[in-house]
Scaffold this motif. Structure first.
Motif, PDB file in Angstrom:
ATOM      1  N   PHE A  81      -5.276  -1.162   0.832  1.00 15.23           N
ATOM      2  CA  PHE A  81      -5.561  -2.359   1.620  1.00 15.23           C
ATOM      3  C   PHE A  81      -6.823  -2.130   2.431  1.00 15.23           C
ATOM      4  O   PHE A  81      -7.001  -1.089   3.065  1.00 15.23           O
ATOM      5  CB  PHE A  81      -4.414  -2.688   2.581  1.00 15.23           C
ATOM      6  CG  PHE A  81      -4.777  -3.797   3.550  1.00 15.23           C
ATOM      7  CD1 PHE A  81      -4.620  -5.125   3.165  1.00 15.23           C
ATOM      8  CD2 PHE A  81      -5.313  -3.517   4.803  1.00 15.23           C
ATOM      9  CE1 PHE A  81      -4.988  -6.153   4.026  1.00 15.23           C
ATOM     10  CE2 PHE A  81      -5.679  -4.540   5.672  1.00 15.23           C
ATOM     11  CZ  PHE A  81      -5.519  -5.862   5.279  1.00 15.23           C
ATOM     12  N   HIS A 108      -1.723  -1.355  -6.925  1.00 12.03           N
ATOM     13  CA  HIS A 108      -2.204  -2.643  -6.432  1.00 12.03           C
ATOM     14  C   HIS A 108      -3.379  -2.441  -5.478  1.00 12.03           C
ATOM     15  O   HIS A 108      -3.442  -1.445  -4.755  1.00 12.03           O
ATOM     16  CB  HIS A 108      -1.085  -3.378  -5.673  1.00 12.03           C
ATOM     17  CG  HIS A 108      -1.145  -4.869  -5.787  1.00 12.03           C
ATOM     18  ND1 HIS A 108      -0.190  -5.610  -6.456  1.00 12.03           N
ATOM     19  CD2 HIS A 108      -2.036  -5.768  -5.331  1.00 12.03           C
ATOM     20  CE1 HIS A 108      -0.495  -6.891  -6.395  1.00 12.03           C
ATOM     21  NE2 HIS A 108      -1.620  -7.017  -5.705  1.00 12.03           N
ATOM     22  N   PHE A 110      -5.202  -4.661  -2.403  1.00  3.16           N
ATOM     23  CA  PHE A 110      -5.165  -5.817  -1.515  1.00  3.16           C
ATOM     24  C   PHE A 110      -6.481  -5.859  -0.733  1.00  3.16           C
ATOM     25  O   PHE A 110      -6.799  -4.915  -0.005  1.00  3.16           O
ATOM     26  CB  PHE A 110      -3.989  -5.730  -0.541  1.00  3.16           C
ATOM     27  CG  PHE A 110      -2.650  -5.754  -1.202  1.00  3.16           C
ATOM     28  CD1 PHE A 110      -1.978  -6.957  -1.402  1.00  3.16           C
ATOM     29  CD2 PHE A 110      -2.051  -4.580  -1.637  1.00  3.16           C
ATOM     30  CE1 PHE A 110      -0.735  -6.992  -2.028  1.00  3.16           C
ATOM     31  CE2 PHE A 110      -0.812  -4.596  -2.259  1.00  3.16           C
ATOM     32  CZ  PHE A 110      -0.155  -5.803  -2.461  1.00  3.16           C
ATOM     33  N   SER A 112      -8.925  -8.165   1.937  1.00 11.49           N
ATOM     34  CA  SER A 112      -8.697  -9.142   2.990  1.00 11.49           C
ATOM     35  C   SER A 112     -10.008  -9.493   3.682  1.00 11.49           C
ATOM     36  O   SER A 112     -10.840  -8.620   3.945  1.00 11.49           O
ATOM     37  CB  SER A 112      -7.704  -8.546   4.005  1.00 11.49           C
ATOM     38  OG  SER A 112      -7.619  -9.327   5.181  1.00 11.49           O
ATOM     39  N   THR A 184      -4.794  -8.640  -5.129  1.00 14.15           N
ATOM     40  CA  THR A 184      -4.459  -9.778  -4.278  1.00 14.15           C
ATOM     41  C   THR A 184      -5.530  -9.920  -3.202  1.00 14.15           C
ATOM     42  O   THR A 184      -5.844  -8.949  -2.509  1.00 14.15           O
ATOM     43  CB  THR A 184      -3.083  -9.600  -3.600  1.00 14.15           C
ATOM     44  OG1 THR A 184      -2.066  -9.574  -4.604  1.00 14.15           O
ATOM     45  CG2 THR A 184      -2.794 -10.745  -2.633  1.00 14.15           C
ATOM     46  N   VAL A 186      -6.541 -11.804   0.327  1.00 15.93           N
ATOM     47  CA  VAL A 186      -5.897 -12.445   1.469  1.00 15.93           C
ATOM     48  C   VAL A 186      -6.971 -12.905   2.447  1.00 15.93           C
ATOM     49  O   VAL A 186      -7.961 -12.200   2.666  1.00 15.93           O
ATOM     50  CB  VAL A 186      -4.930 -11.475   2.186  1.00 15.93           C
ATOM     51  CG1 VAL A 186      -4.100 -12.208   3.229  1.00 15.93           C
ATOM     52  CG2 VAL A 186      -4.029 -10.757   1.189  1.00 15.93           C
ATOM     53  N   VAL A 233       2.264  -7.697   1.116  1.00 16.75           N
ATOM     54  CA  VAL A 233       2.050  -6.417   0.433  1.00 16.75           C
ATOM     55  C   VAL A 233       3.336  -5.933  -0.226  1.00 16.75           C
ATOM     56  O   VAL A 233       3.342  -5.547  -1.407  1.00 16.75           O
ATOM     57  CB  VAL A 233       1.518  -5.366   1.426  1.00 16.75           C
ATOM     58  CG1 VAL A 233       1.490  -3.982   0.771  1.00 16.75           C
ATOM     59  CG2 VAL A 233       0.129  -5.744   1.925  1.00 16.75           C
ATOM     60  N   GLY A 236       4.064  -7.881  -3.244  1.00 18.29           N
ATOM     61  CA  GLY A 236       3.115  -7.612  -4.317  1.00 18.29           C
ATOM     62  C   GLY A 236       3.382  -6.323  -5.057  1.00 18.29           C
ATOM     63  O   GLY A 236       3.203  -6.244  -6.273  1.00 18.29           O
TER      64      GLY A 236
END
Length: 259
Positions: A81, A108, A110, A112, A184, A186, A233, A236
Protein backbone atom coordinates in the motif's frame (compact mmCIF):
# COMPACT_ATOMS: atom_id res chain seq x y z
CA UNK A 1 -8.37 -20.86 8.30
CA UNK A 2 -7.79 -17.55 6.51
CA UNK A 3 -4.22 -17.05 5.37
CA UNK A 4 -2.85 -13.92 6.99
CA UNK A 5 -1.31 -11.18 4.84
CA UNK A 6 1.43 -8.67 5.65
CA UNK A 7 0.45 -5.19 4.45
CA UNK A 8 3.64 -3.32 3.56
CA UNK A 9 2.99 0.43 3.83
CA UNK A 10 4.88 3.15 1.91
CA UNK A 11 4.62 6.76 3.15
CA UNK A 12 3.49 9.93 1.41
CA UNK A 13 5.86 12.90 1.09
CA UNK A 14 7.27 14.04 4.43
CA UNK A 15 5.75 11.14 6.37
CA UNK A 16 7.43 8.34 8.28
CA UNK A 17 6.64 4.82 9.38
CA UNK A 18 4.98 6.10 12.57
CA UNK A 19 1.97 7.26 10.55
CA UNK A 20 1.00 3.63 9.89
CA UNK A 21 1.74 2.08 13.29
CA UNK A 22 -1.77 2.74 14.72
CA UNK A 23 -3.19 0.76 11.81
CA UNK A 24 -2.31 -2.56 13.48
CA UNK A 25 -4.88 -1.93 16.21
CA UNK A 26 -7.47 -1.03 13.56
CA UNK A 27 -6.65 -4.03 11.37
CA UNK A 28 -6.90 -6.48 14.26
CA UNK A 29 -6.09 -10.05 13.25
CA UNK A 30 -7.00 -9.51 9.59
CA UNK A 31 -3.63 -8.07 8.53
CA UNK A 32 -0.10 -7.67 9.80
CA UNK A 33 0.98 -4.06 9.26
CA UNK A 34 4.61 -3.52 8.23
CA UNK A 35 5.44 0.18 7.77
CA UNK A 36 8.59 0.93 5.77
CA UNK A 37 10.88 3.73 6.92
CA UNK A 38 12.53 5.97 4.35
CA UNK A 39 15.81 7.71 5.26
CA UNK A 40 15.83 11.33 6.40
CA UNK A 41 13.10 10.99 9.07
CA UNK A 42 12.34 9.49 12.48
CA UNK A 43 14.89 6.81 13.42
CA UNK A 44 16.75 7.41 10.11
CA UNK A 45 16.87 11.20 10.50
CA UNK A 46 20.67 11.23 10.19
CA UNK A 47 20.60 9.58 6.73
CA UNK A 48 20.28 11.48 3.46
CA UNK A 49 16.78 11.20 1.94
CA UNK A 50 16.26 9.67 -1.48
CA UNK A 51 15.72 11.99 -4.43
CA UNK A 52 15.15 9.28 -7.06
CA UNK A 53 12.23 6.83 -6.99
CA UNK A 54 14.16 4.00 -8.62
CA UNK A 55 16.94 4.25 -6.06
CA UNK A 56 14.33 4.43 -3.30
CA UNK A 57 12.58 1.29 -4.59
CA UNK A 58 15.88 -0.61 -4.68
CA UNK A 59 16.57 0.45 -1.10
CA UNK A 60 13.05 -0.46 0.00
CA UNK A 61 13.40 -3.92 -1.53
CA UNK A 62 16.58 -4.51 0.48
CA UNK A 63 14.90 -3.17 3.64
CA UNK A 64 11.87 -5.39 3.06
CA UNK A 65 13.97 -8.51 2.67
CA UNK A 66 15.89 -7.60 5.84
CA UNK A 67 12.62 -7.16 7.77
CA UNK A 68 11.46 -10.66 6.81
CA UNK A 69 14.88 -12.13 7.58
CA UNK A 70 14.81 -10.49 11.03
CA UNK A 71 11.29 -11.70 11.87
CA UNK A 72 10.42 -15.14 10.49
CA UNK A 73 6.93 -14.84 12.06
CA UNK A 74 5.89 -12.28 9.44
CA UNK A 75 3.44 -13.80 6.93
CA UNK A 76 5.25 -14.04 3.61
CA UNK A 77 2.05 -13.45 1.69
CA UNK A 78 2.24 -9.69 1.17
CA UNK A 79 0.25 -6.77 -0.20
CA UNK A 80 1.68 -3.31 -0.84
CA UNK A 81 0.00 0.00 0.00
CA UNK A 82 1.21 3.49 -0.84
CA UNK A 83 -0.40 6.93 -0.84
CA UNK A 84 0.62 9.70 -3.28
CA UNK A 85 4.45 9.45 -3.40
CA UNK A 86 4.06 6.11 -1.66
CA UNK A 87 1.85 4.88 -4.51
CA UNK A 88 4.60 5.19 -7.13
CA UNK A 89 7.16 3.73 -4.71
CA UNK A 90 4.82 0.78 -4.07
CA UNK A 91 4.34 0.35 -7.82
CA UNK A 92 8.10 0.27 -8.42
CA UNK A 93 8.60 -2.11 -5.49
CA UNK A 94 5.85 -4.38 -6.83
CA UNK A 95 7.62 -4.71 -10.18
CA UNK A 96 10.86 -5.58 -8.41
CA UNK A 97 9.13 -8.24 -6.33
CA UNK A 98 7.44 -9.63 -9.44
CA UNK A 99 10.85 -10.03 -11.06
CA UNK A 100 12.61 -11.45 -8.00
CA UNK A 101 10.20 -12.54 -5.26
CA UNK A 102 12.85 -14.09 -3.04
CA UNK A 103 10.34 -16.32 -1.27
CA UNK A 104 7.70 -13.60 -0.84
CA UNK A 105 4.25 -13.96 -2.40
CA UNK A 106 2.92 -10.64 -3.70
CA UNK A 107 -0.86 -10.89 -3.80
CA UNK A 108 -2.05 -7.31 -4.31
CA UNK A 109 -1.00 -3.70 -4.92
CA UNK A 110 -3.09 -0.90 -3.40
CA UNK A 111 -2.35 2.59 -4.72
CA UNK A 112 -3.95 5.66 -3.17
CA UNK A 113 -4.27 9.34 -4.03
CA UNK A 114 -2.22 9.13 -7.21
CA UNK A 115 -2.64 9.27 -10.98
CA UNK A 116 -1.27 6.33 -12.92
CA UNK A 117 2.56 6.20 -13.18
CA UNK A 118 2.99 7.78 -16.61
CA UNK A 119 0.93 10.87 -15.72
CA UNK A 120 2.42 13.93 -14.02
CA UNK A 121 0.58 16.84 -12.47
CA UNK A 122 1.10 20.10 -14.34
CA UNK A 123 1.67 22.33 -11.28
CA UNK A 124 4.87 21.70 -9.35
CA UNK A 125 6.46 22.67 -6.04
CA UNK A 126 10.10 21.74 -6.68
CA UNK A 127 12.41 24.76 -6.72
CA UNK A 128 10.05 27.24 -5.08
CA UNK A 129 11.23 29.36 -2.11
CA UNK A 130 10.40 27.88 1.29
CA UNK A 131 7.14 29.70 1.99
CA UNK A 132 5.86 29.27 -1.56
CA UNK A 133 6.97 25.62 -1.56
CA UNK A 134 5.05 24.85 1.64
CA UNK A 135 2.01 26.73 0.43
CA UNK A 136 2.01 24.72 -2.81
CA UNK A 137 2.46 21.41 -0.99
CA UNK A 138 -0.37 22.29 1.40
CA UNK A 139 -2.52 23.22 -1.58
CA UNK A 140 -1.78 19.88 -3.22
CA UNK A 141 -2.49 17.84 -0.10
CA UNK A 142 -5.28 19.86 1.46
CA UNK A 143 -3.50 18.99 4.70
CA UNK A 144 -0.94 20.79 6.89
CA UNK A 145 1.21 19.01 9.46
CA UNK A 146 1.24 20.97 12.71
CA UNK A 147 5.00 20.39 13.10
CA UNK A 148 5.58 22.82 10.22
CA UNK A 149 4.23 25.62 12.41
CA UNK A 150 7.19 25.23 14.76
CA UNK A 151 10.31 27.01 13.34
CA UNK A 152 12.77 24.43 14.70
CA UNK A 153 10.73 21.47 13.49
CA UNK A 154 10.19 23.14 10.14
CA UNK A 155 13.95 23.54 9.68
CA UNK A 156 14.39 19.84 10.50
CA UNK A 157 11.57 18.57 8.29
CA UNK A 158 11.86 20.84 5.26
CA UNK A 159 14.95 19.24 3.58
CA UNK A 160 13.33 15.80 3.64
CA UNK A 161 10.00 17.13 2.43
CA UNK A 162 11.76 18.90 -0.44
CA UNK A 163 13.62 15.70 -1.34
CA UNK A 164 10.38 13.69 -1.30
CA UNK A 165 8.56 16.21 -3.49
CA UNK A 166 11.49 16.34 -5.93
CA UNK A 167 11.52 12.53 -6.08
CA UNK A 168 7.78 12.47 -6.79
CA UNK A 169 7.74 15.29 -9.34
CA UNK A 170 10.73 13.90 -11.28
CA UNK A 171 9.42 10.32 -11.31
CA UNK A 172 9.26 8.34 -14.52
CA UNK A 173 8.22 4.66 -14.56
CA UNK A 174 11.04 2.12 -14.82
CA UNK A 175 8.96 -0.13 -17.09
CA UNK A 176 5.92 -0.03 -19.35
CA UNK A 177 5.07 -3.67 -18.64
CA UNK A 178 1.71 -4.38 -17.05
CA UNK A 179 2.05 -5.43 -13.43
CA UNK A 180 1.28 -9.15 -13.05
CA UNK A 181 -0.63 -8.56 -9.82
CA UNK A 182 -4.16 -7.51 -8.88
CA UNK A 183 -4.32 -3.75 -8.41
CA UNK A 184 -6.78 -1.54 -6.53
CA UNK A 185 -6.73 2.27 -6.87
CA UNK A 186 -8.25 4.25 -3.98
CA UNK A 187 -9.04 7.96 -3.77
CA UNK A 188 -10.97 10.32 -1.55
CA UNK A 189 -14.33 11.19 -3.10
CA UNK A 190 -13.57 14.92 -2.76
CA UNK A 191 -9.91 14.76 -3.77
CA UNK A 192 -9.18 17.93 -5.78
CA UNK A 193 -5.66 16.79 -6.69
CA UNK A 194 -6.44 13.39 -8.24
CA UNK A 195 -9.66 12.99 -10.22
CA UNK A 196 -11.71 9.83 -10.47
CA UNK A 197 -10.64 9.45 -14.09
CA UNK A 198 -6.97 9.79 -13.14
CA UNK A 199 -7.28 7.17 -10.42
CA UNK A 200 -9.15 4.81 -12.75
CA UNK A 201 -6.34 5.14 -15.30
CA UNK A 202 -4.23 2.81 -13.15
CA UNK A 203 -6.08 0.09 -15.04
CA UNK A 204 -3.64 0.77 -17.90
CA UNK A 205 -0.79 -0.80 -15.91
CA UNK A 206 -2.81 -3.56 -14.23
CA UNK A 207 -2.19 -6.97 -15.75
CA UNK A 208 -4.07 -9.24 -13.35
CA UNK A 209 -7.32 -7.54 -12.40
CA UNK A 210 -8.26 -3.99 -11.40
CA UNK A 211 -10.67 -2.16 -9.11
CA UNK A 212 -11.20 1.53 -8.42
CA UNK A 213 -12.60 2.50 -5.00
CA UNK A 214 -13.64 5.85 -3.51
CA UNK A 215 -13.84 6.60 0.20
CA UNK A 216 -15.26 9.73 1.86
CA UNK A 217 -12.83 12.64 2.16
CA UNK A 218 -10.27 14.68 0.27
CA UNK A 219 -6.74 13.91 -0.85
CA UNK A 220 -5.68 12.98 2.70
CA UNK A 221 -8.81 10.93 3.43
CA UNK A 222 -6.67 8.23 5.05
CA UNK A 223 -5.87 10.45 8.04
CA UNK A 224 -9.47 9.98 9.20
CA UNK A 225 -10.62 6.86 7.36
CA UNK A 226 -8.06 4.19 8.24
CA UNK A 227 -10.77 1.75 9.26
CA UNK A 228 -12.68 2.01 5.97
CA UNK A 229 -9.43 1.79 4.01
CA UNK A 230 -8.28 -1.32 5.83
CA UNK A 231 -11.70 -2.87 5.18
CA UNK A 232 -11.02 -2.36 1.46
CA UNK A 233 -7.56 -3.91 1.81
CA UNK A 234 -8.76 -6.90 3.83
CA UNK A 235 -11.53 -7.56 1.30
CA UNK A 236 -9.13 -7.22 -1.61
CA UNK A 237 -6.66 -9.76 -0.28
CA UNK A 238 -9.31 -12.11 1.08
CA UNK A 239 -12.15 -12.30 -1.45
CA UNK A 240 -10.35 -14.13 -4.24
CA UNK A 241 -9.47 -11.01 -6.23
CA UNK A 242 -5.86 -11.41 -5.14
CA UNK A 243 -5.73 -15.13 -4.45
CA UNK A 244 -3.35 -17.34 -6.34
CA UNK A 245 -1.09 -14.62 -7.74
CA UNK A 246 1.71 -15.24 -5.30
CA UNK A 247 1.85 -18.94 -6.18
CA UNK A 248 3.76 -18.04 -9.31
CA UNK A 249 6.42 -16.03 -7.49
CA UNK A 250 8.38 -18.44 -5.39
CA UNK A 251 7.55 -20.88 -2.67
CA UNK A 252 6.33 -18.56 0.07
CA UNK A 253 5.10 -20.25 3.18
CA UNK A 254 2.36 -19.02 5.47
CA UNK A 255 3.78 -17.34 8.57
CA UNK A 256 2.36 -17.19 12.05
CA UNK A 257 0.22 -14.18 12.99
CA UNK A 258 2.29 -11.30 14.31
CA UNK A 259 0.96 -8.10 15.87
Amino acid sequence: MTTRTTLVCLPFAGAGASFFRPWQRVAGDRLTILPMQLPGRERRIDQDPYTDAGTAADGLLADLRAAFADDPRLPRRIALFGHSLGAVLAYELAHRLAGDPGGLALVHLFVSGSPQPAEQRSRRATGLPDDAFLARVNEFAGYTHEALDDPEMRELILPTLRADVRMHESYTPSTDRALPAPLTAVRGSHDELVSGEEAAAWEKVAGAGFRSVELPGGHMYLTESASALLDVVAAGVGDGFGDGFGDGFGDAEEGEPCA
